[in-house]
Scaffold this active site. Sequence first.
Site, PDB file in Angstrom:
ATOM      1  N   ASP A  67       0.825  -1.205   0.000  1.00 18.46           N
ATOM      2  CA  ASP A  67       0.000   0.000   0.000  1.00 18.46           C
ATOM      3  C   ASP A  67       0.863   1.260   0.000  1.00 18.46           C
ATOM      4  O   ASP A  67       2.083   1.191   0.146  1.00 18.46           O
ATOM      5  CB  ASP A  67      -0.978   0.007   1.191  1.00 18.46           C
ATOM      6  CG  ASP A  67      -0.274  -0.156   2.544  1.00 18.46           C
ATOM      7  OD1 ASP A  67       0.970  -0.303   2.573  1.00 18.46           O
ATOM      8  OD2 ASP A  67      -0.968  -0.141   3.571  1.00 18.46           O
ATOM      9  N   ASN A 135      -7.870   0.264  13.756  1.00 17.85           N
ATOM     10  CA  ASN A 135      -9.289   0.064  13.408  1.00 17.85           C
ATOM     11  C   ASN A 135      -9.509  -1.288  12.714  1.00 17.85           C
ATOM     12  O   ASN A 135     -10.574  -1.521  12.145  1.00 17.85           O
ATOM     13  CB  ASN A 135      -9.758   1.203  12.492  1.00 17.85           C
ATOM     14  CG  ASN A 135      -8.914   1.312  11.231  1.00 17.85           C
ATOM     15  OD1 ASN A 135      -7.992   0.524  11.024  1.00 17.85           O
ATOM     16  ND2 ASN A 135      -9.207   2.274  10.389  1.00 17.85           N
ATOM     17  N   GLU A 142      -9.835  -0.201   4.522  1.00 17.31           N
ATOM     18  CA  GLU A 142     -10.404   0.406   5.721  1.00 17.31           C
ATOM     19  C   GLU A 142     -11.741  -0.260   6.077  1.00 17.31           C
ATOM     20  O   GLU A 142     -12.349  -0.926   5.228  1.00 17.31           O
ATOM     21  CB  GLU A 142     -10.628   1.906   5.466  1.00 17.31           C
ATOM     22  CG  GLU A 142      -9.339   2.688   5.173  1.00 17.31           C
ATOM     23  CD  GLU A 142      -8.491   2.952   6.414  1.00 17.31           C
ATOM     24  OE1 GLU A 142      -8.542   2.173   7.376  1.00 17.31           O
ATOM     25  OE2 GLU A 142      -7.750   3.957   6.408  1.00 17.31           O
TER      26      GLU A 142
HETATM   27  C1  F6R Z   1       1.400  -0.513   6.300  1.00 19.48           C
HETATM   28  C2  F6R Z   1       0.060  -1.055   6.419  1.00 19.48           C
HETATM   29  C3  F6R Z   1      -0.796  -0.815   7.602  1.00 19.48           C
HETATM   30  C4  F6R Z   1      -0.110  -1.215   8.893  1.00 19.48           C
HETATM   31  C5  F6R Z   1      -1.038  -1.069  10.097  1.00 19.48           C
HETATM   32  C6  F6R Z   1      -0.303  -1.332  11.384  1.00 19.48           C
HETATM   33  O1  F6R Z   1       1.952  -0.895   5.061  1.00 19.48           O
HETATM   34  O2  F6R Z   1      -0.369  -1.700   5.515  1.00 19.48           O
HETATM   35  O3  F6R Z   1      -1.995  -1.527   7.433  1.00 19.48           O
HETATM   36  O4  F6R Z   1       0.311  -2.549   8.800  1.00 19.48           O
HETATM   37  O5  F6R Z   1      -1.593   0.206  10.127  1.00 19.48           O
HETATM   38  O6  F6R Z   1       0.703  -0.380  11.528  1.00 19.48           O
HETATM   39  P1  F6R Z   1       1.788  -0.461  12.682  1.00 19.48           P
HETATM   40  O7  F6R Z   1       2.575  -1.704  12.417  1.00 19.48           O
HETATM   41  O8  F6R Z   1       2.610   0.764  12.558  1.00 19.48           O
HETATM   42  O9  F6R Z   1       1.033  -0.563  13.965  1.00 19.48           O
END
Ligand code: F6R
Length: 236
Positions: A67, A135, A142
């Site tokens: 992403d 979330n 999302e």
């Molecule tokens: C990043 C991604 C996000 C993160 C998620 C958790 O490429 O795809 O979905 O994996 O927001 O983020 P952290 O690991 O920073 O808690």
Amino acid sequence: MNLIVKKNYIEMSTTAARTVADFIINNPGSLLCFCAGDTPYGMFEQLIEMQKKGLLDLNSVYYVGLDEWVGVGEETTGSCVQVMNDHFYLPANIKPERKLIFNGLNNPQDECKKIADYIKRHGGIGLTVLGIGMNGHIGFNEPGTDISELCGVVALDDVTKSVLPKYFGRQLPLTQGVTVSTKALSEAKQIILIASGEKKAAIIKKIIGSKNRDIPASLLAHLEKTCLIVDRSAYI
Ligand code: F6R
């Protein structure tokens, strides 16, 4: 779902790294899709260490970006590409022809087509390692979103916008993301979800206890092939 609860972040990272290493050794030439974010740092370090010791060749597989925030590129600290370059692609010496990632500065629809075509050319994703948002998002899938294609452009959820300064060190007016879809990820041969720390405990509990579109990670977590690896502080 195979739920594995490890003592701490390091052990969670070790378990994930060993699973990835086994997959790479047994499936050369396949396509891997790793999340950015903070959670996989420990796993990346261990994979790179294994390569240094001659235990595996990280260039024996291919990589596709998961992403990106629309509107930022590799020059911006906090972008997914910057995180992946600094923590994985550069220290692991991944050759340019072995990876394709989203460019958040280009037209988002074109980027989605580029990444979707790459996934198709590789016959789908072999292994994916995914962090979990506060979330329950996966990549930028999302809550409530339903991307029918392999990749899509998504409006960022308020929770995602509120955690944005953690990565960029400041608030930025970003409103969209591009992402590989839950559909494409669910078709991967092997899926690893990772989470660490108390702040993830509430969402992990929800993921384990339910399966619905409002918690995208739950759609993947409840597949038989999925391994959910958490540390004790993320598990209540
Ligand atoms: C990043 C991604 C996000 C993160 C998620 C958790 O490429 O795809 O979905 O994996 O927001 O983020 P952290 O690991 O920073 O808690």
